[in-house]
Design a protein around this motif. Structure first.
Motif, PDB file in Angstrom:
ATOM      1  N   ILE B  83       0.843  -1.201   0.000  1.00  0.00           N
ATOM      2  CA  ILE B  83       0.000   0.000   0.000  1.00  0.00           C
ATOM      3  C   ILE B  83       0.875   1.247   0.000  1.00  0.00           C
ATOM      4  O   ILE B  83       2.066   1.172   0.272  1.00  0.00           O
ATOM      5  CB  ILE B  83      -0.939   0.033   1.227  1.00  0.00           C
ATOM      6  CG1 ILE B  83      -0.138  -0.076   2.517  1.00  0.00           C
ATOM      7  CG2 ILE B  83      -1.959  -1.076   1.157  1.00  0.00           C
ATOM      8  CD1 ILE B  83      -0.975   0.027   3.773  1.00  0.00           C
ATOM      9  N   GLY B  87      -2.513   4.301   2.535  1.00  0.00           N
ATOM     10  CA  GLY B  87      -3.293   3.066   2.573  1.00  0.00           C
ATOM     11  C   GLY B  87      -3.940   2.689   1.258  1.00  0.00           C
ATOM     12  O   GLY B  87      -4.750   1.757   1.214  1.00  0.00           O
ATOM     13  N   VAL B  88      -3.628   3.402   0.181  1.00  0.00           N
ATOM     14  CA  VAL B  88      -4.178   3.047  -1.126  1.00  0.00           C
ATOM     15  C   VAL B  88      -3.438   1.811  -1.651  1.00  0.00           C
ATOM     16  O   VAL B  88      -2.216   1.743  -1.577  1.00  0.00           O
ATOM     17  CB  VAL B  88      -4.026   4.215  -2.121  1.00  0.00           C
ATOM     18  CG1 VAL B  88      -4.535   3.827  -3.488  1.00  0.00           C
ATOM     19  CG2 VAL B  88      -4.750   5.434  -1.604  1.00  0.00           C
ATOM     20  N   LEU B  89      -4.200   0.857  -2.157  1.00  0.00           N
ATOM     21  CA  LEU B  89      -3.595  -0.392  -2.621  1.00  0.00           C
ATOM     22  C   LEU B  89      -2.722  -0.166  -3.846  1.00  0.00           C
ATOM     23  O   LEU B  89      -3.147   0.443  -4.825  1.00  0.00           O
ATOM     24  CB  LEU B  89      -4.690  -1.387  -3.009  1.00  0.00           C
ATOM     25  CG  LEU B  89      -5.371  -2.165  -1.898  1.00  0.00           C
ATOM     26  CD1 LEU B  89      -6.442  -3.046  -2.494  1.00  0.00           C
ATOM     27  CD2 LEU B  89      -4.366  -3.010  -1.149  1.00  0.00           C
ATOM     28  N   PRO B 172      -3.882  -2.290  -8.839  1.00  0.00           N
ATOM     29  CA  PRO B 172      -4.998  -1.395  -9.189  1.00  0.00           C
ATOM     30  C   PRO B 172      -4.535  -0.076  -9.798  1.00  0.00           C
ATOM     31  O   PRO B 172      -5.259   0.515 -10.575  1.00  0.00           O
ATOM     32  CB  PRO B 172      -5.695  -1.153  -7.847  1.00  0.00           C
ATOM     33  CG  PRO B 172      -5.258  -2.260  -6.962  1.00  0.00           C
ATOM     34  CD  PRO B 172      -3.883  -2.627  -7.416  1.00  0.00           C
ATOM     35  N   GLN B 173      -3.325   0.387  -9.459  1.00  0.00           N
ATOM     36  CA  GLN B 173      -2.894   1.690  -9.965  1.00  0.00           C
ATOM     37  C   GLN B 173      -2.227   1.591 -11.336  1.00  0.00           C
ATOM     38  O   GLN B 173      -1.784   2.604 -11.869  1.00  0.00           O
ATOM     39  CB  GLN B 173      -1.934   2.361  -8.985  1.00  0.00           C
ATOM     40  CG  GLN B 173      -2.502   2.519  -7.583  1.00  0.00           C
ATOM     41  CD  GLN B 173      -3.724   3.411  -7.536  1.00  0.00           C
ATOM     42  OE1 GLN B 173      -3.903   4.268  -8.392  1.00  0.00           O
ATOM     43  NE2 GLN B 173      -4.583   3.182  -6.566  1.00  0.00           N
ATOM     44  N   LEU B 176       1.114   3.540 -12.788  1.00  0.00           N
ATOM     45  CA  LEU B 176       1.465   4.711 -11.995  1.00  0.00           C
ATOM     46  C   LEU B 176       2.742   4.543 -11.161  1.00  0.00           C
ATOM     47  O   LEU B 176       3.562   5.442 -11.089  1.00  0.00           O
ATOM     48  CB  LEU B 176       0.284   5.071 -11.100  1.00  0.00           C
ATOM     49  CG  LEU B 176       0.198   6.523 -10.667  1.00  0.00           C
ATOM     50  CD1 LEU B 176       0.399   7.448 -11.822  1.00  0.00           C
ATOM     51  CD2 LEU B 176      -1.138   6.775 -10.026  1.00  0.00           C
ATOM     52  N   ILE B 215       0.290   8.326  -3.748  1.00  0.00           N
ATOM     53  CA  ILE B 215      -0.181   8.065  -5.108  1.00  0.00           C
ATOM     54  C   ILE B 215      -0.634   9.362  -5.789  1.00  0.00           C
ATOM     55  O   ILE B 215      -0.545   9.503  -7.001  1.00  0.00           O
ATOM     56  CB  ILE B 215      -1.300   6.994  -5.075  1.00  0.00           C
ATOM     57  CG1 ILE B 215      -1.294   6.191  -6.349  1.00  0.00           C
ATOM     58  CG2 ILE B 215      -2.660   7.571  -4.812  1.00  0.00           C
ATOM     59  CD1 ILE B 215      -0.108   5.307  -6.484  1.00  0.00           C
ATOM     60  N   HIS B 219       0.916  10.744  -9.235  1.00  0.00           N
ATOM     61  CA  HIS B 219       0.117  11.098 -10.411  1.00  0.00           C
ATOM     62  C   HIS B 219       0.508  12.471 -10.951  1.00  0.00           C
ATOM     63  O   HIS B 219       0.670  12.647 -12.159  1.00  0.00           O
ATOM     64  CB  HIS B 219      -1.373  11.079 -10.052  1.00  0.00           C
ATOM     65  CG  HIS B 219      -2.238  11.681 -11.110  1.00  0.00           C
ATOM     66  ND1 HIS B 219      -2.368  11.116 -12.358  1.00  0.00           N
ATOM     67  CD2 HIS B 219      -2.981  12.801 -11.129  1.00  0.00           C
ATOM     68  CE1 HIS B 219      -3.168  11.870 -13.090  1.00  0.00           C
ATOM     69  NE2 HIS B 219      -3.542  12.895 -12.379  1.00  0.00           N
ATOM     70  N   ARG B 223       2.007  13.020 -14.597  1.00  0.00           N
ATOM     71  CA  ARG B 223       1.230  13.835 -15.530  1.00  0.00           C
ATOM     72  C   ARG B 223       2.097  14.949 -16.121  1.00  0.00           C
ATOM     73  O   ARG B 223       2.151  15.128 -17.343  1.00  0.00           O
ATOM     74  CB  ARG B 223       0.041  14.433 -14.779  1.00  0.00           C
ATOM     75  CG  ARG B 223      -0.886  15.271 -15.630  1.00  0.00           C
ATOM     76  CD  ARG B 223      -1.914  15.945 -14.761  1.00  0.00           C
ATOM     77  NE  ARG B 223      -1.314  16.927 -13.884  1.00  0.00           N
ATOM     78  CZ  ARG B 223      -1.902  17.401 -12.788  1.00  0.00           C
ATOM     79  NH1 ARG B 223      -3.076  16.962 -12.425  1.00  0.00           N
ATOM     80  NH2 ARG B 223      -1.296  18.307 -12.044  1.00  0.00           N
ATOM     81  N   TYR B 474       6.318  30.063  -2.720  1.00  0.00           N
ATOM     82  CA  TYR B 474       6.961  28.853  -2.217  1.00  0.00           C
ATOM     83  C   TYR B 474       8.481  28.903  -2.235  1.00  0.00           C
ATOM     84  O   TYR B 474       9.128  27.933  -1.857  1.00  0.00           O
ATOM     85  CB  TYR B 474       6.458  27.619  -2.968  1.00  0.00           C
ATOM     86  CG  TYR B 474       5.032  27.307  -2.613  1.00  0.00           C
ATOM     87  CD1 TYR B 474       4.699  26.932  -1.317  1.00  0.00           C
ATOM     88  CD2 TYR B 474       4.013  27.432  -3.541  1.00  0.00           C
ATOM     89  CE1 TYR B 474       3.396  26.684  -0.960  1.00  0.00           C
ATOM     90  CE2 TYR B 474       2.704  27.174  -3.192  1.00  0.00           C
ATOM     91  CZ  TYR B 474       2.392  26.810  -1.906  1.00  0.00           C
ATOM     92  OH  TYR B 474       1.108  26.557  -1.552  1.00  0.00           O
ATOM     93  N   SER B 545       3.537  23.662  -8.040  1.00  0.00           N
ATOM     94  CA  SER B 545       2.296  24.418  -7.835  1.00  0.00           C
ATOM     95  C   SER B 545       1.093  23.485  -7.694  1.00  0.00           C
ATOM     96  O   SER B 545       0.079  23.875  -7.142  1.00  0.00           O
ATOM     97  CB  SER B 545       2.071  25.429  -8.958  1.00  0.00           C
ATOM     98  OG  SER B 545       1.958  24.775 -10.180  1.00  0.00           O
ATOM     99  N   PRO B 549      -0.411  22.931  -2.749  1.00  0.00           N
ATOM    100  CA  PRO B 549      -1.747  23.067  -2.169  1.00  0.00           C
ATOM    101  C   PRO B 549      -2.300  21.724  -1.697  1.00  0.00           C
ATOM    102  O   PRO B 549      -3.006  21.651  -0.698  1.00  0.00           O
ATOM    103  CB  PRO B 549      -2.581  23.621  -3.327  1.00  0.00           C
ATOM    104  CG  PRO B 549      -1.614  24.213  -4.263  1.00  0.00           C
ATOM    105  CD  PRO B 549      -0.384  23.386  -4.141  1.00  0.00           C
ATOM    106  N   GLU B 554       1.247  26.393   3.147  1.00  0.00           N
ATOM    107  CA  GLU B 554       0.822  27.775   2.937  1.00  0.00           C
ATOM    108  C   GLU B 554       1.874  28.537   2.136  1.00  0.00           C
ATOM    109  O   GLU B 554       3.063  28.435   2.417  1.00  0.00           O
ATOM    110  CB  GLU B 554       0.662  28.484   4.277  1.00  0.00           C
ATOM    111  CG  GLU B 554      -0.533  28.015   5.056  1.00  0.00           C
ATOM    112  CD  GLU B 554      -0.527  28.601   6.448  1.00  0.00           C
ATOM    113  OE1 GLU B 554       0.219  29.566   6.677  1.00  0.00           O
ATOM    114  OE2 GLU B 554      -1.260  28.077   7.292  1.00  0.00           O
ATOM    115  N   PRO B 555       1.426  29.306   1.157  1.00  0.00           N
ATOM    116  CA  PRO B 555       2.385  30.144   0.440  1.00  0.00           C
ATOM    117  C   PRO B 555       2.740  31.370   1.279  1.00  0.00           C
ATOM    118  O   PRO B 555       1.902  31.889   2.021  1.00  0.00           O
ATOM    119  CB  PRO B 555       1.625  30.555  -0.817  1.00  0.00           C
ATOM    120  CG  PRO B 555       0.190  30.421  -0.482  1.00  0.00           C
ATOM    121  CD  PRO B 555       0.061  29.427   0.634  1.00  0.00           C
TER     122      PRO B 555
END
Lengths: 166, 588
Positions: B83, B87-89, B172-173, B176, B215, B219, B223, B474, B545, B549, B554-555
């Protein structure tokens, strides 16, 4: 004659009784065990189902899929550094509250009307000043086709509305 | 004699003659009775033992019944899940049915093969027919069927087709986190990544293994890198997001990547781990280390100048700047404009032995410490001569993996103590405990040097080559790098590796973001440039960026005077030479 002595009878009945008890206990144990086994296999099956569902949940929640879904169906955008406000005091004062806060009107008891007012007391205290409140304004909600589509989608997916064709 | 007397006499006689026999029988009966009562006593004692001593008392004491061991044994067969930190599989095992055939029980192979090839996708008629005719009693036909396929085969009602329960590894991912998590064989054996290095532990089953990856960040990184690679028509790349304080790798992506569900169709390029296995000449990002070595060992004043007016000639080699400044440069200027000549001179000042030791202390000359097996050994010159020192100072003639760069630079900016990257979440630590695995006891550079380096790296983003990496609020700092690839023993000017290593927030660095793009090609928007500042820096800015967030950072917008790099401004002479600076090295 001599065979049916009291002690013999007693021993015999005791042994029969204990034999019967033993038998019934053994049967109960077997039954309970089969119930236990069934429960256990049901638990194992359930656990397996949970595993499958968890895998499916995380598969359906892949970030790229969620991103595409949000982009197509919701009016949400990813948070940007510019949109973060560390202090609520820094927020621009443009949001008109939906229900403006209103002071509860002061109820003047009836006998107050006949109450003698001391001369020294200021005039204003008897009757409350009515200050006109700003007219409540609804924040303008965006009405765009995307929102309607999403509402329609939601309705379609709710089985009570007769939608949901699997 | 009357009959009665006779009887009486005979009875007496019997009495008399059999007396001893009766006594003996009586004695025996008593003995048997005693024996039986002893047995009954034993049975009774055993009953008490089973019901009271073993049955009731332990339950009263609250100890666990012995039966509960069994479900655990069942669980043992399942390979443990992997995981992410939330906790994401990332990998799980599911029970599936696998189809095998017993050809001895199949009377009509033709009919069965036809039926199978029609109902189950992936079963080929001819292949199946050949298998069904063999003499063997066990032949796999298809592993890991879907429930629907199994149902259809059961419907055929063929006694020779049987199922065996197997466990299938599911990711499952998908792509990724393919290179870090790895993949496993159909028999549940880990073949790459964490699946391979933790194979024994995972095979035992039990609690899921938590990685430090997030995860969501994974991503974002993938991306933005995908966008950049597409935009600049590049071959591939590598990206890392690391927690500088704990050494936890929050995201690591190597492109092109593959589907771990089906690694057999992946090309070698896709399977190759660019993050830890690939070693590359890092180019100018290496100047972080040569500059830090100079500041720490020689303690020069920042106003010290290096003459970069003419190319540096050492033996057969010439080192020159791509866009020469043609004037003496101060240390901040050398770093900001990424001058090769200046950095080479710095390396010369530090000295061969000292620079080599400095790199070695940072772990740049050994495989990186990380919990996966795919690790590349850095390529360093076998014999360090002076020319090696000069080129190593600006990142040529030495090849390291991207993770080397990130962890070594993190050690420098986090305060000067060594940090080791890790991929496995220490759960005790994750619950708010102090970071135990990364002791702050191996000092590489002093606090002061660390602060100077933070200022210099901030300067690169405010005034230097990496302006496109800046995210207001930042305080991003970093260093770009552009290296030429070696093709047939020569540096090829057309084939570059462009990279950017950034940290934020620079006043107290918490996150490192590294982006490396392999063979980007200049576009109209980048005016034909394919350097780190044009390719990797904007991607890193986009990653920061998006991720800041998400992590709830906090910026803090600061004025120019409060900026970390402000105190370095007096050392800059000329402001017109800013922007995309190419730094190259050629051999002749």
């Amino acid at each position: 004659m001599k065979i049916f002595k009291l002690s013999t009878l007693l021993a015999l009945s005791l042994s029969v009784a204990s034999g019967a008890m033993l038998f019934s206990t053994a049967q109960k144990v077997q039954q309970t065990e089969s119930v236990l086994n069934r429960a256990r296999s049901a638990v194992a099956q359930e656990q397996q189902t949970i595993r499958v569902l968890r895998a499916e949940w995380d598969y359906l929640n892949r970030p790229d899929r969620l991103e595409a879904l949000v982009k197509n169906n919701l009016e949400l955008a990813p948070a940007k550094p510019e949109t973060l406000q560390p202090d609520t005091a820094d927020l621009p004062n443009v949001f008109v509250p939906f229900v403006p806060a209103r002071k509860p009107a002061r109820i003047i008891p009836e006998d107050a009307l006949v109450k003698t007012v001391p001369v020294s007391s200021p005039e204003g205290e008897l009757l409350p000043q009515t200050v006109p409140l700003p007219k409540p304004q609804m924040p303008e909600m965006p009405q765009e086709p995307a929102r309607d589509q999403f509402q329609k989608l939601l309705n379609d997916l709710t089985p009570a509305n007769g939608g949901d064709k699997p | 004699m009357s009959i009665v007397t006779r009887l009486r006499k005979s009875r007496l006689r019997i009495d008399g003659s059999k007396r001893s026999a009766l006594d003996m029988a009586h004695g025996r009966l008593t003995l048997i009775g005693l024996g039986f009562s002893l047995l009954y006593l034993m049975v009774g004692a055993r009953v008490v033992d089973l019901t009271v001593l073993q049955g009731v008392l332990p339950r009263l004491n609250g100890s666990v019944a012995e039966r509960t061991l069994e479900p655990e044994l069942q669980q043992m067969a399942l390979r443990a899940d992997i995981i992410d930190r939330n906790g994401v599989l990332l990998a799980t095992s599911l029970e599936t049915a696998s189809l095998y055939a017993d050809p001895a029980l199949i009377s009509d192979p033709l009919r069965v093969a036809t039926a199978l090839s029609q109902t189950v996708p992936g079963i080929v008629y001819g292949d199946t027919l050949e298998k069904l005719q063999r003499k063997s009693r066990f032949i796999w036909l298809k592993r890991n069927l879907t429930p629907e396929e199994q149902y259809r085969i059961l419907e055929l009602g063929e006694p020779g087709l049987q199922f065996q329960t197997e466990y299938k590894r599911i990711y499952p991912q998908g792509e990724l986190s393919a290179h870090m998590v790895g993949y496993s064989s159909v028999d549940g054996q880990g073949l790459a990544g964490v699946e391979r290095s933790f194979d024994k532990l995972l095979a035992k089953g039990g609690k899921p293994l938590a990685l430090t990856l997030d995860i969501r960040l994974q991503h974002i990184l993938r991306r933005e890198m995908g966008k950049t690679i597409h935009e600049f028509n590049a071959k591939g790349g590598a990206g890392i997001i690391m927690d500088v304080v704990s050494g936890e790798i929050l995201a690591a992506t190597s492109l092109p990547d593959f589907d771990p569900q089906n690694p057999s169709v992946a090309t070698p390029d896709q399977l190759f781990n660019n993050i830890t296995l690939g070693v590359y000449e890092p180019g100018s990002t290496m100047k972080i280390f040569s500059t830090a070595a100079l500041l720490d060992l020689k303690n020069p004043s920042l106003g010290m100048t290096f003459d970069t007016t003419k190319p540096l000639k050492v033996g057969r080699h010439t080192i020159h700047d791509y866009h020469p400044e043609n004037r003496p440069l101060t240390i901040p200027e050398v770093f900001m404009h990424s001058s090769n000549i200046g950095s080479a001179l710095m390396g010369q000042m530090v000295g061969t032995e000292a620079l080599k030791n400095f790199y070695s202390d940072l772990g740049m000359l050994d495989p990186v410490t990380i919990e996966i097996a795919e690790k590349g050994r850095p390529l360093a010159p076998a014999q360090w001569r002076e020319i090696n020192t000069l080129t190593a100072a600006f990142g040529h003639g030495i090849s390291v993996s991207p993770l080397h760069i990130v962890s070594a630079a993190s050690s420098i900016v986090r305060g000067g103590t060594l940090v080791k990257p890790t991929l496995i979440l220490n759960e005790a630590q994750a619950k708010g405990g102090k970071n135990a695995t990364n002791h702050d006891d191996i000092r590489i550079v002093s606090q002061q040097t660390s602060h100077r380096m933070r200022q210099l790296m901030r300067l690169v983003v405010t005034d230097g080559t990496a302006k496109k990496a800046d995210v207001p609020g930042y305080n991003v700092g970093g260093k770009t790098g552009t290296a030429e690839k070696i093709v047939n023993g020569r540096y090829d000017r057309q084939k570059k590796i462009s990279s950017f290593l950034g940290f934020f927030p620079m006043e107290a660095p918490r996150y490192a973001v590294f982006i490396m793009v392999d063979e980007p090609k200049g576009t109209k928007q980048s005016y034909g440039y394919a350097t780190g500042g044009w390719v990797a820096a904007p991607a890193a800015g986009a990653v920061i960026s998006s991720m800041a967030p998400l992590l709830g950072i906090e910026p803090h917008l600061t004025d120019d005077e409060d900026d970390l790099s402000f105190t370095l401004k007096p050392y800059l002479h000329d402001k017109k030479h800013q922007g995309g600076q190419l730094a190259t090295f050629t051999t002749e």
